[in-house]
Scaffold this motif. Structure first.
Motif, PDB file in Angstrom:
ATOM      1  N   PRO A  25       0.997  -1.381  -0.402  1.00 34.03           N
ATOM      2  CA  PRO A  25      -0.113  -0.051  -0.393  1.00 34.03           C
ATOM      3  C   PRO A  25       0.646   1.056   0.190  1.00 34.03           C
ATOM      4  CG  PRO A  25      -0.069  -0.922   1.928  1.00 34.03           C
ATOM      5  CD  PRO A  25       0.780  -1.950   1.617  1.00 34.03           C
ATOM      6  N   ILE A  69      -4.533  -6.288  -0.763  1.00 34.70           N
ATOM      7  CA  ILE A  69      -3.046  -5.294  -0.168  1.00 34.70           C
ATOM      8  C   ILE A  69      -1.913  -6.195   0.946  1.00 34.70           C
ATOM      9  CG2 ILE A  69      -3.230  -3.132   1.131  1.00 34.70           C
ATOM     10  CD1 ILE A  69      -3.867  -2.954  -1.295  1.00 34.70           C
ATOM     11  N   ALA A 116       0.416  -4.753   4.708  1.00 30.78           N
ATOM     12  CA  ALA A 116      -0.184  -3.612   5.395  1.00 30.78           C
ATOM     13  C   ALA A 116       0.066  -2.728   6.553  1.00 30.78           C
ATOM     14  CB  ALA A 116      -1.272  -3.525   5.613  1.00 30.78           C
ATOM     15  N   LEU A 173      -5.475   2.835   5.883  1.00 29.15           N
ATOM     16  CA  LEU A 173      -5.227   3.954   4.145  1.00 29.15           C
ATOM     17  C   LEU A 173      -5.125   5.123   4.166  1.00 29.15           C
ATOM     18  CD1 LEU A 173      -6.189   1.090   2.284  1.00 29.15           C
ATOM     19  CD2 LEU A 173      -4.310   1.303   3.048  1.00 29.15           C
ATOM     20  N   ILE A 200      -3.407   7.836  -1.041  1.00 28.17           N
ATOM     21  CA  ILE A 200      -2.976   5.867  -1.079  1.00 28.17           C
ATOM     22  C   ILE A 200      -4.746   5.188  -2.079  1.00 28.17           C
ATOM     23  CG2 ILE A 200      -2.748   3.387  -0.549  1.00 28.17           C
ATOM     24  CD1 ILE A 200      -0.649   4.378   1.356  1.00 28.17           C
ATOM     25  N   ALA A 201      -5.703   5.747  -1.289  1.00 25.30           N
ATOM     26  CA  ALA A 201      -6.853   5.016  -1.892  1.00 25.30           C
ATOM     27  C   ALA A 201      -7.469   5.511  -2.775  1.00 25.30           C
ATOM     28  CB  ALA A 201      -7.855   5.825  -0.654  1.00 25.30           C
ATOM     29  N   ARG A 230      -6.939  -6.911   4.126  1.00 29.12           N
ATOM     30  CA  ARG A 230      -5.448  -6.994   4.378  1.00 29.12           C
ATOM     31  C   ARG A 230      -4.991  -8.257   4.912  1.00 29.12           C
ATOM     32  NH1 ARG A 230      -7.629  -1.001   4.097  1.00 29.12           N
ATOM     33  NH2 ARG A 230      -8.793  -0.841   2.368  1.00 29.12           N
TER      34      ARG A 230
END
Length: 218
Positions: free
Chosen positions: A121, A147, A150, A156, A160-161, A175
């Motif tokens: 991520p 992902i 993490a 996040l 990144i989103a 994740r």
């Protein structure tokens, strides 16, 4: 029997493909289907052979007849034939592909019912994933971003989103955290599901396997 084929692909190195393939295979093997044991096969198409080394250690740890998995190797276009052969007597086939190789990965993507794409991520890792997704699009395959690594308790970021959204492919809700246990279990020929059952990491893997199964049932 017509097994479902899951290909793990990512042209960027160091994304955790082999760890994901092994953990997903064990997680699926532990989920019974209609009252019968789930038969899972691993197909290693990476010339580096890391998944094969893991499986050999697994055989030494558990015994040849107690791995709970089948294992084969293939390369290039042979991956497509081998995967289809395994699908005749396995419920799931998990294919591990090499990084940085269109020639080796394309047949495994072409034959897949679903392609899992592990990605760390960070914006850079997400941007570097685009060539893999372009190849998946070209082959007309369905895919799911996973992902990986993490940071625990870290949400996040908006950046990144947005980068994930820009890739225009679905990302798994589950994740996998950045946990030492993943690598430690692999060194024993096992998975976190077996060395730390019920742990946060094991629950992450189980949730991810459930998502893959749900998508394959559609």
């Amino acid at each position: 029997m017509s097994g479902r084929i899951i290909t793990i692909a990512q042209q960027k190195g160091g994304s955790g493909k082999t760890t994901l393939a092994a953990h997903l295979a064990v997680a699926l093997s532990q989920r019974p289907l209609e009252g019968e044991p789930t038969r899972v096969a691993l197909l290693d198409c990476d010339p580096q052979g890391s998944l094969g080394e893991w499986f050999e250690v697994r055989e030494r740890t558990l015994g040849d007849e107690a791995t709970g998995l089948s294992f084969r190797t293939a390369s290039g276009w042979g991956a497509r034939r081998e995967a289809r052969s395994l699908a005749r007597d396995h419920h799931f086939i998990i294919i591990d592909t090499p990084p940085k190789s269109d020639v080796e990965s394309r047949p495994a993507i072409e034959v897949a019912d679903l392609v899992g794409v592990p990605v760390q991520p960070t914006p850079v890792d997400l941007w570097a994933t685009r060539p893999t997704l372009e190849m998946i699009n070209k082959e007309g395959a369905s895919c799911l971003l996973v992902i990986n690594r993490a940071q625990p308790r870290a949400a996040l970021t908006k950046e990144i989103a947005s980068a994930i959204e820009a890739l225009a492919h679905p990302a798994a809700h589950a994740r996998l955290g950045n946990r030492v246990g993943f690598a430690a279990s692999m060194g024993q020929g096992l998975t976190l599901l077996e060395t730390e059952p019920g742990s946060k990491g094991a629950l992450e893997v189980e949730a991810l396997a459930a998502e893959f199964m749900a998508l394959l049932r559609r």
